[in-house]
Write an enzyme that holds these catalytic residues in place. Structure first.
Site, short mmCIF file in Angstrom:
data_model
loop_
_atom_site.label_atom_id
_atom_site.label_comp_id
_atom_site.label_asym_id
_atom_site.label_seq_id
_atom_site.Cartn_x
_atom_site.Cartn_y
_atom_site.Cartn_z
N ASP A 104 10.13 -31.79 19.42
CA ASP A 104 10.34 -30.52 18.76
C ASP A 104 11.78 -30.57 18.21
O ASP A 104 12.57 -31.42 18.66
CB ASP A 104 10.16 -29.40 19.80
N ASP A 154 14.03 -27.43 17.00
CA ASP A 154 14.90 -26.32 17.41
C ASP A 154 14.95 -26.23 18.94
O ASP A 154 13.93 -26.03 19.59
CB ASP A 154 14.38 -24.99 16.84
N GLY A 197 10.24 -20.90 19.52
CA GLY A 197 8.95 -21.56 19.31
C GLY A 197 7.95 -20.72 18.56
O GLY A 197 6.84 -21.15 18.29
N ARG A 213 8.02 -17.61 11.97
CA ARG A 213 8.89 -16.62 11.35
C ARG A 213 8.25 -15.22 11.31
O ARG A 213 8.88 -14.23 11.69
CB ARG A 213 9.25 -17.07 9.92
N ARG A 223 10.00 -24.09 8.85
CA ARG A 223 9.82 -24.43 7.43
C ARG A 223 11.14 -24.92 6.85
O ARG A 223 11.21 -25.30 5.69
CB ARG A 223 9.29 -23.21 6.67
N ASN A 224 12.20 -24.88 7.67
CA ASN A 224 13.52 -25.35 7.22
C ASN A 224 13.88 -26.71 7.80
O ASN A 224 15.04 -27.12 7.76
CB ASN A 224 14.59 -24.33 7.65
N ASP A 284 11.18 -27.35 24.15
CA ASP A 284 11.98 -26.36 24.90
C ASP A 284 11.25 -25.01 25.03
O ASP A 284 11.77 -24.11 25.69
CB ASP A 284 13.33 -26.12 24.22
C1 BG6 Z 1 10.83 -22.69 15.66
C2 BG6 Z 1 11.90 -21.81 16.29
O1 BG6 Z 1 11.16 -24.02 15.82
O2 BG6 Z 1 10.73 -22.40 14.26
C3 BG6 Z 1 11.58 -20.34 16.03
O3 BG6 Z 1 11.94 -22.05 17.70
C4 BG6 Z 1 11.43 -20.12 14.52
O4 BG6 Z 1 12.60 -19.53 16.58
C5 BG6 Z 1 10.38 -21.06 13.95
O5 BG6 Z 1 11.06 -18.75 14.27
C6 BG6 Z 1 10.22 -20.92 12.44
O6 BG6 Z 1 11.42 -21.30 11.82
P1 BG6 Z 1 11.75 -21.09 10.28
O7 BG6 Z 1 12.95 -21.96 10.04
O8 BG6 Z 1 10.55 -21.56 9.49
O9 BG6 Z 1 12.00 -19.63 10.06
MG MG Z 2 11.95 -25.40 20.06
#
Ligand code: BG6
Ligand code: MG
Length: 226
Positions: free
Chosen positions: A8, A10, A45, A48, A119-120, A174
């Site tokens: 994973d 984040d 986890g 969004r 998505r980032n 995590d």
């Molecule tokens: C997960 C994070 O990896 O990605 C979440 O733990 C987050 O907190 C999710 O909301 C989506 O992330 P993003 O960057 O697409 O907004």
């Molecule tokens: Mg995570």
């Protein structure tokens, strides 16, 4: 024998929760309420849009207080702020021990994948300059179902090679939803963080600092023989 390690992102590779928190807190402030760090724990986890639903619930806004269009706008605004923060990240922010652990995994001939709901993911991997350490990357733009559904990890395994069985893969996670996803996919799971939250994992480590791949492999082979 473990042939693939799936990570994973984040909270495992990098601590982005603090940036998610800053951006969600800013949105909550605009809506007129305080969003605490404890509230933010519930978003780990979680996708969004699901995160936004939790935030609105914390703020006392019922399910129908905003139209879907308005919610999309709020999520887009939060993401704009989040991208502003993560665009300033540097490789120093890679969590302790991660780089040497990944190098050991690769040196052992084990395939590596990154499986994230974010998505980032692309921006973060580029900022940290670690894209090359993964044989494949599956992110939130490539799946239709979020963790605890195993789709993201199963997709990692199939992109790593059609010959892989789930029982040859280990997932590092995590979030409780991520451990559940790994288990649902029939894979081994190692929790990173709090054993009380990650009790469904095969075992839990505090982080990668001082941890070797051989130690993980040994603990997993003991599990396999239990
Ligand atoms: C997960 C994070 O990896 O990605 C979440 O733990 C987050 O907190 C999710 O909301 C989506 O992330 P993003 O960057 O697409 O907004
Ligand atoms: Mg995570």
């Amino acid at each position: 024998m473990i042939c693939a390690a799936i990570f994973d992102m984040d909270g495992v590779i990098v601590d982005t929760a603090k940036y998610h928190y800053q951006a969600w807190r800013r949105l909550a402030a605009e809506l007129g309420f305080e969003f605490t760090e404890a509230d933010n724990e519930r978003l780990k986890g979680v996708s969004r849009m699901q995160s936004l639903e939790i935030l609105l619930e914390v703020g006392g806004f019922g399910g129908s207080a905003f139209t879907e269009g308005r919610k999309e706008e709020m999520a887009a605004q939060k993401n704009e702020w989040y991208v502003e923060y993560i665009s300033r990240m540097t490789p120093d922010e890679i969590l302790p021990g991660v780089l040497s652990f990944l190098e050991q995994v690769r040196a052992a001939g084990v395939r590596t994948a990154l499986g994230s709901a974010s998505r980032n993911t692309g921006i973060i991997l580029d900022r940290l300059k670690i894209r090359d350490l993964f044989d494949t990357v599956v992110d939130g733009t490539m799946v239709t179902r979020t963790k605890p559904d195993p789709e993201v990890f199963l997709k990692c395994a199939s992109l790593l090679g059609g010959d892989l069985f789930p029982t040859q893969c280990v997932v590092f996670e995590d979030a409780a939803a991520g451990i559940e996803a790994a288990r649902a996919g029939g894979m081994y799971s190692v929790g990173i963080g709090n054993p009380d939250i990650l009790r469904e994992a095969d075992f839990v480590i505090p982080g990668f600092a001082g941890i070797s791949w051989w130690e993980i492999e040994k603990r997993l082979s003991i599990k396999a023989n239990e």
